[in-house]
Design a protein around this motif. Structure first.
Motif, PDB file in Angstrom:
ATOM      1  N   UNK A 186       0.869  -1.174   0.000  1.00 33.19           N
ATOM      2  CA  UNK A 186       0.000   0.000   0.000  1.00 33.19           C
ATOM      3  C   UNK A 186       0.906   1.225   0.000  1.00 33.19           C
ATOM      4  N   UNK A 187       0.928   1.951  -1.122  1.00 30.91           N
ATOM      5  CA  UNK A 187       1.798   3.117  -1.283  1.00 30.91           C
ATOM      6  C   UNK A 187       1.010   4.381  -0.967  1.00 30.91           C
ATOM      7  N   UNK A 188       1.596   5.245  -0.124  1.00 32.30           N
ATOM      8  CA  UNK A 188       0.891   6.448   0.313  1.00 32.30           C
ATOM      9  C   UNK A 188      -0.264   6.109   1.226  1.00 32.30           C
ATOM     10  N   UNK A 189      -0.024   5.202   2.148  1.00 34.27           N
ATOM     11  CA  UNK A 189      -1.093   4.642   2.986  1.00 34.27           C
ATOM     12  C   UNK A 189      -1.657   5.628   3.999  1.00 34.27           C
ATOM     13  N   UNK A 190      -0.941   6.704   4.300  1.00 30.85           N
ATOM     14  CA  UNK A 190      -1.452   7.707   5.248  1.00 30.85           C
ATOM     15  C   UNK A 190      -1.629   7.122   6.635  1.00 30.85           C
ATOM     16  N   UNK A 191      -2.856   7.171   7.139  1.00 25.42           N
ATOM     17  CA  UNK A 191      -3.155   6.613   8.464  1.00 25.42           C
ATOM     18  C   UNK A 191      -3.532   5.136   8.387  1.00 25.42           C
ATOM     19  N   UNK A 192      -3.217   4.502   7.228  1.00 30.94           N
ATOM     20  CA  UNK A 192      -3.404   3.054   7.121  1.00 30.94           C
ATOM     21  C   UNK A 192      -4.544   2.594   6.254  1.00 30.94           C
ATOM     22  N   UNK A 193      -4.970   3.447   5.320  1.00 28.65           N
ATOM     23  CA  UNK A 193      -6.120   3.106   4.489  1.00 28.65           C
ATOM     24  C   UNK A 193      -5.709   2.985   3.023  1.00 28.65           C
ATOM     25  N   UNK A 194      -5.977   1.841   2.416  1.00 32.51           N
ATOM     26  CA  UNK A 194      -6.749   0.712   2.950  1.00 32.51           C
ATOM     27  C   UNK A 194      -5.907  -0.362   3.638  1.00 32.51           C
ATOM     28  N   UNK A 195      -4.579  -0.266   3.587  1.00 27.33           N
ATOM     29  CA  UNK A 195      -3.715  -1.389   3.942  1.00 27.33           C
ATOM     30  C   UNK A 195      -3.851  -1.937   5.343  1.00 27.33           C
TER      31      UNK A 195
END
Length: 220
Positions: A60-69
């Protein structure tokens, strides 16, 4: 139906996100109900697609706060997830979530995709994930080199951007093609979501991705 252990982990993650976001800006959505729908349930739109891919390893690239990964990692303990973001405060949060939930199938990486890709991880992932990071013709250059031949990229996009038309050259250059565009609606608000399903069917030239910043300035 969501099994109870996964649901409890999801609730713990949601509560921690709302609390953490009160002092460290991770996402513009701060209300718990909105976060549940627009982050967590939005991420789970991919679950049925993931079930069909026989996936063992996802990025997950650019997952931020974990979405969707991170959400998908909770529901898929047999899949290895690499969650990548270049913003340190976000990867610190993700590492905390990993430890809080005891997720042994998650690796958090603080890096740009252009810097992280090496001969050891090039074309080794079954599935790529990305939600709303840059235009499709840009994110393709970051993502496709990580995915193995016959692997898939599930790109979550907003409705109406028509980015697929602009991505034709990038797809051809990188050795991939769009096979389906899935349309979903969020259950409460009814917002429409797109998942562009992309198949990688050829090797990607070793020169991609180009050095940091080039894909954004000069998209394929």
């Amino acid at each position: 139906m969501i099994s109870k252990p996964y649901l409890l982990l999801l609730i713990k993650y949601l509560e921690y996100l709302v609390e953490y976001n009160s002092h460290t800006n991770l996402t513009a959505i701060r209300d718990m109900k909105d976060a549940l729908e627009k982050h967590f349930l939005d991420s789970l739109l991919l679950q049925n697609l993931l079930d069909k891919k026989q996936c063992k390893k996802a990025i997950d690239i650019g997952t931020g706060a974990g979405f969707p990964g991170m959400v998908l990692a909770i529901f898929n303990p047999d899949i290895e997830f690499v969650l990548m973001d270049s913003v340190g405060k976000k990867t610190i949060f993700l590492q905390n979530v990993k430890e809080l939930l005891n997720l042994e199938n998650v690796t958090v990486i603080n890096s740009r995709a252009e810097d992280y890709i090496t001969s050891e991880n090039r074309e080794t992932f079954d599935v790529g994930l990305c939600r709303g990071v840059n235009k499709l013709n840009v994110i393709l250059e970051y993502m496709i080199p990580f995915i193995k031949i016959n692997g898939h990229f599930l790109a979550q996009k907003m409705v109406g951007t028509e980015e697929e038309d602009e991505a034709t050259n990038a797809l051809n250059t990188l050795g991939a093609k769009i096979i389906t565009i899935h349309r979903y609606n969020l259950p409460h608000y009814g917002d429409e979501r797109l998942v562009v399903e992309i198949l990688k069917d050829k090797l990607t030239d070793i020169k991609y991705p180009r050095r940091a910043g080039v894909a954004l300035k000069k998209p394929l």
